[in-house]
Every structure is written in structure tokens, then in C-alpha cells.
Design a protein around this motif. Sequence first.
Motif, PDB file in Angstrom:
ATOM      1  N   ASN A 323       0.891  -1.162   0.000  1.00 22.87           N
ATOM      2  CA  ASN A 323       0.000   0.000   0.000  1.00 22.87           C
ATOM      3  C   ASN A 323       0.933   1.217   0.000  1.00 22.87           C
ATOM      4  N   TRP A 324       0.984   1.963  -1.113  1.00 25.19           N
ATOM      5  CA  TRP A 324       1.982   3.024  -1.227  1.00 25.19           C
ATOM      6  C   TRP A 324       1.406   4.259  -1.910  1.00 25.19           C
ATOM      7  N   GLU A 348      -0.059   3.468   5.130  1.00 20.54           N
ATOM      8  CA  GLU A 348       0.665   2.994   3.942  1.00 20.54           C
ATOM      9  C   GLU A 348       2.008   2.380   4.326  1.00 20.54           C
TER      10      GLU A 348
END
Length: 516
Positions: A323-324, A348
Amino acid sequence: MSDIKVLWVDDEIDLLKPHIIFLENKNYKVTTAQSGTEALVEIKNQNFDIVFLDENMPGLTGLETLAEIKEYRATLPVVMITKSEEEYIMEEAIGSKIADYLIKPVNPHQILLSLKKNLDLSRLVSEKTTSNYQQEFRKIAMDMSMINTYEGWAELYQKLVYWELELEGIEDSGMFEILESQKTEANNQFCKFIDKNYPSWFENNADAPTMSHNLFRDKVVPQLKNSERTLLVVIDNLRYDQWKAFEPFLSSIYKKTNEELFYSILPTATQYARNAIFSGLMPSEMEKLHPEYWLNDTEDGGKNMYEDKFLEAQLKRLGLDLNWSYHKISSIKQGKRLVESFKSHKDENLIAVVYNFVDMLSHAKTEMEVIKELASNDKSYRSLTQSWFKNSPLMEIIQQAAQLGFKLIITTDHGTINVKNPSKVIGDKNTSLNLRYKTGKSLTYDDKDVLAAKSPKSIHLPTINMSSSYIFAKGDLFFAYPNNYNHYVGYYRNTYQHGGVSLEEMIIPFAVLEPK
């Protein structure tokens, strides 16, 4: 030393006669006063270097006298002497910015030590630093002629930056000139090393340094294990000495767990080196695999518009399901926007931030004269970076990251060098515009000033046409065309540029920090 003037204020000054004689024998000029009022008259009539002030006196007390002295001469060092060890007196004196604090009875050596600490410290430190560098100078000079590994050059560059920062605070300009000439000589030798070894770093099983295109895979990915949340900050054009200059500002919120130097690819330019970091590919591979994202020098349009797309493709290739998010900051407004929204990214695994501060600074062409004034040499350039960093949205972003428990990685795409000497080059209208490298066909140049890549493929660079080659400026040179030569040279000399071959541009920092 004979002109150091001391004012000693004590209502029982006669009892201190032996101390005063001791100081006078050491060539200090001592004036005495028996009250606060008398001391203030003396201070108004002559300049003293330091004041010894008794705290417990009739009439004006020591603390009251101190307040008056500071109002009249704020920078005059005052050493408070008192019988009392009461905490409130100490606190008040320290709060009033005293230079030192001594408890009675004092002996002459305590007084002498306080004088040296307050007045001679910078001189003593200067002398010690200078003599240490003089010893090291010979060793560096010998090492330089023998280095033939990329690790050796990184170590030598670290050493040069260490001494540059050490000598920065002393007044001996002669020493600084010696260091500057040593840096120039180091760059001459380094260019020969790169000319000889750079192409071999791309061969299979080569003993090669970490470089732009494998930085993410080899250095960032290992930090992303265990799903630790990581803030990756890529500050453009950041040299190792600039990183060392602002690193102390982070020490209250982060502790450094790793710092190393890696090598920027050539050209040391954003379009090549930064795209290589995010894509994990060399430029010729980017052109082949992602023609929709890669633009050559002669093509119109922004050359770094797709770093997020490159990163996405690299994460996919490495099999990383994260998750970025990716953020590019090119203005204060964009920086503030990320400060305001940062908490929304708290879950993230990776927040990648490209911060274009130095780019804004060195490319502020319309204000170039102001920038040239503010950053006329490496010392003032570092100072400017420090001042920017301390007051920037980036610092606020990092503070928030620390509070949220993010690991921090700080790195850069390439460094930059203060260019001093022009080198004439001639090319056709399709020649690239950068001052430190050129690509195009039929380039005419001075062989001794450049590192030439006649076969760009050997160093994984794209070719615009069959006869294209690349040339990279060595050391502190910059390319200038013969027409309008003098105007051009006057405009760009002594500015910070990148794209060529130098220690400052190629050997750059990568640091990992954990929140405290």
C-alpha cells in the motif's frame, strides 16, 4: 593575548590580589571594581573581553548588575562567582545567559580555565583542527594516488567532506585553500578512475557499487520487510556535505541506523538518475520497455513526469504488493498540502516523496544573481540548505512521520558542483542543452576536458541517432558555445550545476533512520 581585558567585580576585591597578580603574569590586563555601579561605569568607558562578577554584593546584586550589563552589551561574556549553591540563583544566572558559573572559594587555575574556555576556545580548536588536518593532508595525498576501487573513492570523499566541515569554523583561510586544491586534485584522479572503470560496472558479475538503477532493489526493499511503514524522501541535487550539514536537525526525533554512499549513474542529471531510481532500470532499458514514459533530451515535454508509473512497474516486477503513495513537491504550496494531508497516509507501507528544493534553488534563473550571492561557495551553499531544511514543509512532514512511527530513508538522485571554468563545445541544433553533459552527433570539444562515451550502449544510454555520442564535463568545468561566449560564461560561472563527472555529483548519500 596581551590585549585581553578582564573586569573583575567583587566587594572584597583586595582579598583577590593574588589571583589578579597570577592573571597579570599570564599577560591578562585586569581592571577591578568593588560594586555593581562601579562596574557599569567601567563597562561604559572601555571595552572588556570578559567580566568576573561576584553574585553577593551590597547595593546592586550580581544578578541585577548582570541584567544591566546584558542590556548595555548583550554579547559581553560574564562569569558569575557566588558562595551560594542555591538552585534558583544558578537557574536565574544561566537563564540570563552567563558564560560560566563558579562557586567560591575559587582558585587561580579555575579562573584561568574559565578564561581559556570562553575566550581562547575558538583559537585552541582552530589550532588543533589545523594541525590535525596538516597531518591528514599528507595521508590523503598519498592515498589519492593509490586508490583504484569505488569503495576507496567513497572513503576518500567522506574524509574530504569531514575536513571541509571541520575547517569551516576556523579563521585560517590558508588551510581552506589547501583543502580546495586537494579536492580539485582528487576530482582529477577520480575522473581518470571513472573513465577507466565505469563501463565495466555494467558487465555481468562485475564488482560494482550500488548505483541509481539498483538502489531501490538493493537498499530500499530490505527496509520494507516486516511491513514496516517507511517514508522515502528523495531530495534532488543533495550532496553528501549538505546532508551532513542538516542531519543534526533530525537527531531529536530520529536515530540513524545506517548511512552509506552510493554512485549516481551518468549523466548525473535528474532525467537519467532519478528515473533510474524509480524504474530500477538504466535509461536505454527505460526507453525500450517504457517508451510511453521515456523522453530523450531533444524531445519536448517534462522528462520526469512518470516517476510514479516507473515505481509502480518496479514494485510489480519485484513482486511487492504494498500500500503506497508517491508525492512530488516542487513548491511550498505543494509541501504544505502534504503536511496537511500526511495523517491520511498513516496506514501505507511506503510513502515516496520527491522534494525539489535544490532544483528550485539552482534553477531559479531569474533570481540567479541573488542565488549566486547567497550560495557563492560550498560553505554558504550548505548554510542555505540548512536554513531551508530547518524551516521547510519537509521538516514538518518528517516530524509527523516520526510521531506516527515511520522509518525514514533520506537519499538523492545526484549531487551538484560549483562550476568555475568554461570549456568550448560545438554541436548542431539538436544538441542537448545541459551545461555538464552533451549528447548529439558531430560534437566538437576539447578531449582533455571531457569523458566521452562514443558508444552510449556500453553505458546503457539511449542513442538519439546512429552517430550520437555523449560527453561529460570533468571536475568544475562547464560547456559553453563559441557564439555569445563571454555573456554565457559570465552568467553561469560560479553557479551550481550537475550532469558531469565529479565526486560531488556521483558519490551521494543514502541514510536510514528509526524514530526515537
